[in-house]
Design an enzyme around this catalytic site. Sequence first.
Site, short mmCIF file in Angstrom:
data_model
loop_
_atom_site.label_atom_id
_atom_site.label_comp_id
_atom_site.label_asym_id
_atom_site.label_seq_id
_atom_site.Cartn_x
_atom_site.Cartn_y
_atom_site.Cartn_z
N CYS A 79 2.43 7.75 -0.42
CA CYS A 79 2.60 8.87 -1.35
C CYS A 79 3.47 8.44 -2.53
CB CYS A 79 3.23 10.08 -0.64
SG CYS A 79 2.06 11.03 0.37
N HIS A 125 -2.07 13.62 1.48
CA HIS A 125 -1.41 12.93 2.60
C HIS A 125 -2.08 13.33 3.91
CE1 HIS A 125 1.76 10.97 4.90
NE2 HIS A 125 1.63 11.98 5.74
N ASN A 146 -7.39 0.95 10.30
CA ASN A 146 -6.57 0.84 11.50
C ASN A 146 -6.03 2.23 11.82
OD1 ASN A 146 -6.95 -1.97 11.54
ND2 ASN A 146 -5.23 -2.28 10.14
N HIS A 205 -5.61 5.05 5.16
CA HIS A 205 -6.02 4.04 4.16
C HIS A 205 -7.12 3.18 4.72
CE1 HIS A 205 -2.69 2.39 6.57
NE2 HIS A 205 -3.28 1.21 6.44
P1 5GP Z 1 -2.02 -1.01 8.22
O1 5GP Z 1 -1.38 -2.10 9.04
O2 5GP Z 1 -1.25 0.28 8.33
O3 5GP Z 1 -3.48 -0.85 8.46
O4 5GP Z 1 -1.94 -1.51 6.73
C1 5GP Z 1 -0.86 -1.32 5.90
C2 5GP Z 1 -1.02 -2.28 4.76
O5 5GP Z 1 -0.16 -1.90 3.72
C3 5GP Z 1 -0.68 -3.73 5.12
O6 5GP Z 1 -1.80 -4.57 4.91
C4 5GP Z 1 0.48 -4.07 4.19
O7 5GP Z 1 0.43 -5.39 3.70
C5 5GP Z 1 0.32 -3.05 3.08
N1 5GP Z 1 1.59 -2.69 2.45
C6 5GP Z 1 2.74 -2.37 3.10
N2 5GP Z 1 3.71 -2.08 2.20
C7 5GP Z 1 3.13 -2.22 0.97
C8 5GP Z 1 3.63 -2.06 -0.37
O8 5GP Z 1 4.80 -1.72 -0.60
N3 5GP Z 1 2.77 -2.29 -1.38
C9 5GP Z 1 1.47 -2.67 -1.15
N4 5GP Z 1 0.69 -2.89 -2.24
N5 5GP Z 1 0.96 -2.82 0.08
C10 5GP Z 1 1.79 -2.61 1.13
ZN ZN Z 2 1.55 9.93 2.30
#
Ligand code: 5GP
Ligand code: ZN
Length: 112
Positions: A6, A45, A85, A98
């Site tokens: 967010c 969200h 995921n 996402h």
């Molecule tokens: P998940 O593991 O929840 O499927 O993916 C979260 C993703 O968000 C990860 O691939 C991680 O690298 C990315 N991520 C986490 N923090 C940040 C951030 O501050 N900026 C960006 N651009 N990506 C982020």
């Molecule tokens: Zn959010």
Amino acid sequence: MECLFCEIINGSIPSECIYEDELVYAFNDIDKQAPIHFLIVPKEHIKSADELSEKHKELIGHIFLVAKNLCGKFGLENGYRIVNNCKEDGGQTVNHLHFHVLGGRSLNWPPG
Ligand code: 5GP
Ligand code: ZN
């Protein structure tokens, strides 16, 4: 409410935006797992795919069309992967729905 994505959507945390419209925001993942690796997030969200309901059907269809169009723009005609995921066992680390979009190399299957 503290939510990383967010805050990225509202601009208080910087990101490399690659696409935005009234429903979604797309930006490069900070820890790329492929030459192309971006995230598409709904501006609403929603915690995870497990919180989706009938009212989100159009949004989810829209997200897949945005993914397809961006992959075309990035020249990924050889293929790509769209990943969600979901919750703890699915490996979700940010609790705002996402979709990862990865491409630009041959991707392994199955995941670990
Ligand atoms: P998940 O593991 O929840 O499927 O993916 C979260 C993703 O968000 C990860 O691939 C991680 O690298 C990315 N991520 C986490 N923090 C940040 C951030 O501050 N900026 C960006 N651009 N990506 C982020
Ligand atoms: Zn959010």
